[in-house]
Design a protein around this motif. Structure first.
Motif, PDB file in Angstrom:
ATOM      1  N   ILE A  54      11.061   1.385   5.679  1.00  0.00           N
ATOM      2  CA  ILE A  54       9.634   1.615   6.221  1.00  0.00           C
ATOM      3  C   ILE A  54       9.748   2.081   7.679  1.00  0.00           C
ATOM      4  O   ILE A  54       9.108   2.487   8.414  1.00  0.00           O
ATOM      5  N   TYR A 105      12.193   7.659   0.209  1.00  0.00           N
ATOM      6  CA  TYR A 105      10.921   7.313   0.882  1.00  0.00           C
ATOM      7  C   TYR A 105      10.799   5.556   0.603  1.00  0.00           C
ATOM      8  O   TYR A 105      10.214   5.033   1.660  1.00  0.00           O
ATOM      9  N   SER A 109      -2.526  10.645   2.255  1.00  0.00           N
ATOM     10  CA  SER A 109      -1.644   9.836   1.841  1.00  0.00           C
ATOM     11  C   SER A 109      -2.190   9.531   0.325  1.00  0.00           C
ATOM     12  O   SER A 109      -1.391   9.598  -0.925  1.00  0.00           O
ATOM     13  N   GLN A 160       1.780   3.802   4.373  1.00  0.00           N
ATOM     14  CA  GLN A 160       2.786   3.997   3.089  1.00  0.00           C
ATOM     15  C   GLN A 160       1.921   3.695   1.671  1.00  0.00           C
ATOM     16  O   GLN A 160       1.057   2.864   2.011  1.00  0.00           O
ATOM     17  N   ARG A 172       4.767   9.616   6.854  1.00  0.00           N
ATOM     18  CA  ARG A 172       4.616   8.347   7.266  1.00  0.00           C
ATOM     19  C   ARG A 172       5.418   8.288   8.638  1.00  0.00           C
ATOM     20  O   ARG A 172       5.161   7.381   9.373  1.00  0.00           O
TER      21      ARG A 172
END
Length: 1447
Positions: free
Chosen positions: A946, A942, A838, A902, A880
């Protein structure tokens, strides 16, 4: 010196002659009886030799010129005079010396030696011979040998003075050169004197165009003619012409100075011709003389001096070379020659012939010129090397071989066009050469000749041509047993070039570049090809199975790899390094060579390619002003290096330990993030081998440094025209020339470089400017002419800069493209081999967006960078949701779903800010903005959630409570949801700061852009609305009229007839996007959004649409007459009915139930009118067979039922028969066995559950309609179908409601159990084996989410997500089923409370009671709901049912 000069004067007789090879060979020095080697003569020769070796010593050497003045006085014999003139000839080898010698011979220094002596002597002899011809004497007098020798020496000085004199001064030196021509036609003049005369005349050709024209004129007036005899005929009378002098005079003497000089003079004159429109027709007689009389028999002639043989051959070869180089062959010339190719004996037909065409035809049928030139080549490279070093004519032979090879190249550039017309009489040259394989081998073996690089260049070029034409060239070389020597010769030639320390300015003359381009061009040709041979592949077997061993096999591959490892002398070998990297990339890309080359480069020895990324890849570029060519080459070099690395990452099979190690090395050296599983890579490595091959810091990201290297402002290629050109209106003409994309061969001014860049051909552009200058010449004053000349000179300088700057732009884009490839391949295919993924993706995104918003970034660069950002954003989203990382165990928990990695809110905000700045950049294009809009949409997706959208928070919360640390987990969920809310507000705040400019830009694209641009622009507006917290964007859209425009566009599109035009097809995506925006307004803003659309006349616009025209029909006419494309268009347009119905459904939420009783509600009336206007659509949807319906059909049916259930109860007139359709559907659906439907039994379990949810949604709409009839309109239903029903009409019954309640009860029991089992399976997931987990993934049709290399943890994570999604679906269905059940129970309670109906419910109660008892036994833990109110309703209905049974 004085003594030896006087001694020489006294000793030598005035009549003594110096011996010369051009004299009669029978006369010798002993016969003459004079000593030849006098000290004074030797001294003059010695001085001449010294200053010939060191010509710069002439400058400012007063002692030398004092000696020359003294040595030139009072010569009494020919020998000392010739020696002195020879010294002057040597001293005139520079411009200073030439000017000094010219002054010495002006007559002021010497009494008897001077230019006047030369020209007077020539005139005296011409007058003498003329009088002799006029007298009765039949024989011309002999020419004295002494005078002839003196004249030859004089003429040699004259030639040197004119050749080397200052160009501006020498024009004034000799105003009258006519005497030089007057002796050429006399047969008694010795041939060597004629040769000297013509050689001196040749020097005047380049002095000025006027002198060149004068030479032509005098030559035609005085020199011997060239008589052309038609083929098949003989001259009627013997004429003393050049042919006679060659064959009768010079041939007997075995010396040919006159013919050689004549050819050199003619060649010089023709080379200076600027008018080539007749393509050499006026020189056809000269060509035939050279072709037939000189070059044809030259090998059979006898030569006293072997040098003259090669001088004669050189003159002929230069003539042929000039003819081929100067004149092109057009199609008209070929067809004209084809039509007149029959036998002809007239002079006119000879004059119509083209020299270039005749010469090419000679080669294409293997005639005289081809044979003689081929015989020169067939002498072989070894003979040439020997004679070059041992014979006096060696240099001449070398030049002859060079010209012969160039002639072959020029012929092969033209023969294919002729062969198409003249077959089979004339064949392509490769066919002629293939008749004797030794001919081909001789042409190719000159690559070994290293005395003259031009010969090597020609041999390499011929190899390139033949390799493209002769498919079996490699087999031919193998058969002749020369393949090994060819391999070694090319390798040695390439190695010598790599070791060279001399900079080669013209890349076309670079032997190394030619070899590498030969290898690159042949890599894709049929195997085995020349590249396979020269790189030492196994050409006797399958190429793809070769095991390359460059260490033990000497070849070009060894030389290339050795030099790529060191990458030394970049200022000299930069271009070689560039093409070497390109060759390695092309060999990795080719299907045949890919395997062996990748196997080789994956070994540890050749992992220096990945190390170069961190060394030469990130080293600073040379400054543009210092060495732009090197800067360009280094950019291309890095581009090919990155492409090799990207390709290796893309195609490598990491299950192999060698390839895995190579990939890890590339990733480590490029990205600086060693993967976590690299710790385990030691099992594949030998002891002591470092796992990470990068030198220096492990965490240094070289990819970002590479981006910094390539990120610089592109050089400007625009042109500012001088004011004079604008005044003369020449500017538009120049722009028109530059707009024409044709190459110089087809009348344009462009050419393609070795890299494929289209550049301006400076010579062709110069010619165009000269033509313009000539057209304007008469209109300008002298000052303006000078200014125009200066302006055109500036234009040429601009064109040169334009070429360099364009090459740099192309190199910059090339490197950036390669950078994007290695980043995208690593991110999309090898992400699992990297750690801190990430963070790495954020760094790449941040750098790409930062570079895009930079003012130094061009539109093309921004497009590439945006594509990289899109890939990284997509991978960031995948990272994710695909699988959490960082855990040591194989177990997964529900907490992993919400704790997946994230970016922080600050990182997200930074990305959004830079993205907005990139979108708002000054220099942009619609194509670029479309990609940026796509990136913006991906960013919003995105940040949007979540959690997986199919996993309800209720399921997550339930599973978290089941785990041990439930309180902490609940707090974690709350924190995550809070952070998501803060991120949404921050995103809104960032965009709001630039909202006016952003919306202006997006709406401009939405209204005025292309159809693709319009579509994605509306999707961007849709996403902006989705994050609107203050109705800010809604107001902005309203003020700009976007919503009203959408409604108008939708109405116009749906109102037009079905035309199947491409315009309609392109508009479909735009209309779909506009529907998306309208639906987002109604969904996000709720009733307020729907009210706004209504106020804009949305219902009126949608009502005017002819949706019936888009209805799919099953007629045979459609199946037989409409092609599949048109059927696809119908499917697309039929699909637009769904968003229309969704919008109408949203309007039903505005209906106030309190106003329904008045039946005056305007909204209700408008929706009812809409339903009436589209009766056919509604009827077709309502009457569709549910058992065979797909998800799309069920969705439309659900919306139609929802609309009608809310508004049609207040329509008194059922002329549309909607009520009967609804009742019929109730009869068929309420008693249906849902488990037997086709769409419920498909292999995809998740899709089955979704279809089931929609189906019960339809049931809810239908039962809601009955609920309204029973409660609001006091309608009472019969218990079952009876005789009282109207004929042909169905009415709702209580039995039908009971059947639905039964289906709901069964479904509640089943779905509750399914949900319970699913949640239990989630809890026990870590105890399942890999096979059982894979079965879950297979049932959910998610096999494409995993690969065989994925570990059990990732598999369990994907299975958990799928199970949670199914549990969430079951939870939604339970909520819906309870609502359906409550409506049904309420309907039944109304009937039981009605005393009129209750009397007849006794038998019905018997059936209903068991059903109610089952509903009482529903368990709250299975259903997951508080059922107290539900139980109370059931109990009440049960009591009344029991009471009814007892009555």
């Amino acid at each position: 010196i004085k003594e030896i000069k006087e001694k020489a004067m006294n000793a030598l007789s005035p009549y003594s002659l110096p011996q010369d090879h051009r004299e009669d060979p029978n006369i010798s020095g002993e016969q003459i009886g004079q000593p030849i080697n006098q000290p004074f003569v030797s001294l003059l020769e010695l001085v001449g030799e010294i200053y010939q070796k060191e010509p710069e010593l002439v400058h400012g050497n007063e002692e030398l010129w004092t000696f020359v003045v003294y040595a030139g006085e009072d010569h009494t014999n020919t020998q000392t005079l010739v020696a002195f003139l020879g010294l002057l000839s040597t001293l005139a080898s520079s411009d200073v010396g030439a000017a000094k010698v010219y002054e010495l011979l002006q007559g002021k220094i010497y009494r008897s030696v001077g230019w006047n002596t030369l020209f007077d002597c020539l005139s005296i002899y011409e007058e003498k011979f003329k009088k002799s011809l006029q007298s009765s004497t039949s024989m011309l007098p002999d020419f004295p040998e002494g005078d002839a020798q003196a004249l030859v020496a004089y003429l040699a000085v004259l030639q040197k003075v004119v050749e080397n004199g200052n160009p501006s001064e020498r024009r004034k030196w000799f105003p009258d050169i006519e005497p030089l021509f007057k002796l050429l036609s006399y047969e008694n003049v010795p041939p060597y004197l004629k040769g000297a005369l013509r050689n001196s005349i040749t020097a005047f050709v380049k002095v000025s165009p006027q002198l060149k024209d004068a030479v032509w004129s005098y030559l035609e007036q005085y020199d011997l003619p060239v008589v052309t005899v038609p083929p098949g005929q003989h001259a009627a009378t013997q004429v003393y012409d050049m042919r006679f002098e060659l064959n009768e005079v010079e041939a007997r003497r075995e010396s040919y100075p006159s013919t050689i000089s004549f050819l050199n003079l003619v060649n010089a004159l023709i080379a200076e011709e600027r008018n080539i429109s007749d393509k050499g027709r006026r020189f056809m007689g000269i060509f035939k003389f050279v072709y037939e009389d000189v070059f044809g028999p030259f090998p059979q002639r006898a030569y006293a001096d072997p040098r003259e043989k090669w001088e004669l051959a050189l003159a002929c070869l230069e003539h042929f070379h000039m003819v081929l180089r100067m004149y092109d062959i057009k199609d008209d010339d070929i067809y004209a020659a084809f039509n007149t190719s029959g036998p002809s004996t007239s002079n006119a037909s000879v004059e119509k012939q083209l020299p270039v065409l005749e010469l090419v035809k000679d080669f294409m049928c293997g005639k005289v010129a081809f044979r003689n030139i081929m015989n020169i080549i067939l002498m072989g490279v070894d003979t040439l090397i020997n004679e070059r070093t041992t014979q006096t004519y060696g240099i001449l032979l070398e030049k002859a071989v060079h010209l012969s090879l160039e002639i072959f190249i020029l012929v092969m550039e033209r023969d294919l066009v002729l062969a198409d017309v003249f077959r089979p009489l004339y064949q392509p040259l490769e066919i002629i050469l293939s008749q004797n394989h030794r001919q081909i081998i001789s042409l190719l073996e000159f690559v070994r000749y290293d005395y003259l690089p031009q010969i090597q260049q020609c041999s390499i070029k011929i190899m390139g041509i033949l390799s493209s034409r002769i498919v079996g060239l490699v087999q031919l070389l193998l058969k002749e047993d020369v393949a090994k020597s060819v391999i070694e010769d090319y390798a040695a030639c390439l190695e010598f070039r790599f070791d060279d320390f001399q900079v080669i300015e013209n890349t076309k003359d670079d032997v190394g570049v030619l070899i590498l381009q030969l290898l690159i061009d042949n890599i894709c040709r049929p195997a085995p090809n020349i590249t396979h041979l020269l790189l030492r592949f196994d050409v006797n077997g399958p190429i793809e199975r070769t095991v390359l061993k460059p260490k033990s096999h000497y070849s070009c591959l060894k030389i290339i790899l050795d030099n790529l490892e060191k990458v030394t002398k970049p200022d000299i070998n930069a271009l070689l390094h560039e093409f070497s990297f390109q060759l390695m990339y092309e060999s990795c890309l080719d299907p045949l060579t890919c395997g062996p080359v990748m196997d080789l480069l994956s070994t540890t020895k050749y992992q220096f390619f990945s190390k170069h990324v961190g060394t030469i890849g990130v080293s600073p570029l040379p400054k543009r002003n210092n060495n732009q060519a090197l800067r360009i080459s280094m950019l291309h070099e890095r581009a090919w290096l990155l492409k090799i690395q990207a390709l290796a990452l893309h195609v490598s099979d990491i299950s192999s330990s060698v390839y895995r190690e190579a990939c890890l090395a590339i990733l480590s050296d490029a990205f600086g993030h060693c993967a976590e599983n690299m710790k385990n890579a030691s099992m594949f490595q030998s002891p002591g081998t470092p796992i990470c091959t990068s030198s220096g810091l492990m965490n240094r990201n070289k990819v970002l440094e590479l981006l910094e290297v390539v990120q610089f402002r592109c050089p400007d290629t625009s042109m500012k025209y001088p004011q004079l050109l604008s005044n003369l209106r020449v500017e538009s003409k120049i722009e028109e020339i530059l707009r024409n994309s044709a190459t110089s061969e087809f009348g344009g001014v462009y050419y393609f470089s070795e890299r494929g860049d289209r550049l301006i051909d400076l010579d062709a552009f110069h010619q165009k400017l000269i033509q313009m200058s000539q057209e304007l010449h008469t209109q300008l004053s002298e000052s303006e002419k000078g200014e125009l000349k200066e302006s055109f000179h500036r234009m040429l300088k601009w064109a040169w800069r334009y070429n360099k700057n364009l090459e740099e732009q192309a190199a910059q884009l090339h490197m950036l493209t390669s950078w994007s490839q290695i980043v995208e391949v690593a991110v999309s295919r090898r992400m699992s081999l990297l750690e801190n993924r990430s963070q790495l993706l954020f760094e790449l995104l941040d750098a790409s967006l930062g570079a895009t918003s930079s003012p130094d970034c061009s539109v093309k660069m921004a497009y590439i960078l945006t594509n990289v950002a899109l890939t990284c954003m997509a991978k960031l989203r995948d990272e994710r949701f695909i699988c959490p990382t960082g855990a040591d165990s194989d177990a997964v928990t529900c907490l992993d779903i919400i704790s997946a990695k994230q970016l922080s809110n600050a990182a997200c905000n930074s990305l959004l800010f830079k993205l907005i700045m990139a979108i708002m950049r000054n220099e942009s294009s619609e194509t670029l903005r479309r990609r940026q809009y796509a990136l913006l949409l991906s960013y919003f997706q995105y940040c949007g959630s979540i959690l997986d959208s199919d996993v309800p928070p209720s399921v997550i919360r339930f599973l978290l409570l089941e785990e041990q640390e439930g309180d902490d987990d609940e707090l974690t969920l709350q924190n995550v949801l809070k952070e998501q809310s803060e991120l949404a507000r921050a995103n809104f705040a960032i965009i709001r700061k630039e909202a006016q400019a952003v919306i202006d830009l997006v709406t401009k694209d939405a209204i005025h852009g292309s159809e693709t641009g319009k579509a994605i622009s509306f999707y961007v507006l849709d996403s902006l609305v989705s994050i609107d917290h203050e109705k800010y964007f809604l107001n902005q859209l309203q003020s700009r009229g976007i919503l009203r425009s959408c409604l108008t566009d939708v109405s116009n599109y749906l109102s037009k007839d079905m035309s199947f035009s491409s315009e309609f097809s392109q508009r479909f995506c735009t209309i779909d996007a506009q529907f998306s925006l309208l639906l987002r307004i109604t969904h996000h803003y709720g009733k307020h959004g729907s009210q706004i659309l209504l106020s804009m006349g949305a219902l009126q616009n949608l009502s005017s649409c002819s949706l019936s025209g888009y209805q799919k029909k099953g007629s045979s006419r459609l199946n037989s007459n409409v092609v599949k494309e048109r059927a696809g268009e119908i499917d697309k347009k039929w699909s637009l009915t769904a968003p229309v119905l969704r919008i109408i459904t949203s309007f039903t939420s505005l209906v106030d139930s309190a106003d329904f009783l008045e039946v005056k509600n305007k909204i209700v009336r408008e929706i009812v009118d809409f339903a009436k206007q589209h009766q056919s659509i509604f009827n077709s949807i309502l009457r569709e067979n549910i058992s065979g319906a797909n998800a799309f059909s069920l969705e439309r049916l659900n919306m139609v039922v929802s609309i009608l259930s809310k508004i049609w109860a207040y329509e008194e007139n059922d002329e549309c028969s909607y009520v009967q359709d609804l009742f019929s559907m109730m009869h068929s659906l309420f008693s249906l066995d849902f488990g037997s439907l086709n769409f419920i039994q498909s292999p995809n379990m998740i899709e089955n559950q979704k279809s089931e949810l929609v189906l019960f949604g339809i049931c809810f709409g239908l039962i809601s309609y009955l609920y309204f009839l029973a409660t609001k309109k006091n309608m009472r239903f019969q218990i079952s179908d009876g005789d009282n029903n109207k004929l042909g009409q169905q009415q709702p019954t209580l039995q039908m409601v009971s059947n639905l309640l039964n289906s709901v009860t069964l479904a509640l029991e089943r779905v509750g159990e399914e949900k319970y089992l699913l949640l239990n399976k989630v809890r026990d997931l870590n105890e399942l084996s890999r096979k059982e987990v894979d079965e879950i993934i297979k049932v959910c049709m998610k096999q494409d989410c995993i690969s065989p290399n994925d570990n059990i943890r990732k598999r369990r994570y994907i299975a958990m997500i799928d199970l949670c999604c199914m549990a969430g679906n079951r939870d939604q269905l339970i909520t819906l089923l309870l609502q359906v059940a409550e409506c049904a129970i309420t309907i039944l309670l109304v009937h039981f409370h009605d005393e009129a109906c209750a009397e007849d419910l006794s038998s019905f109660s018997d059936e209903l009671l068991p059903l109610l008892e089952r509903l009482e036994h529903l368990k709250e833990d299975k259903v997951g709901r508080n059922l107290k109110l539900f139980y109370r309703s059931v109990s009440t209905l049960k009591e009344m049912t029991v009471r009814s049974m007892t009555m």
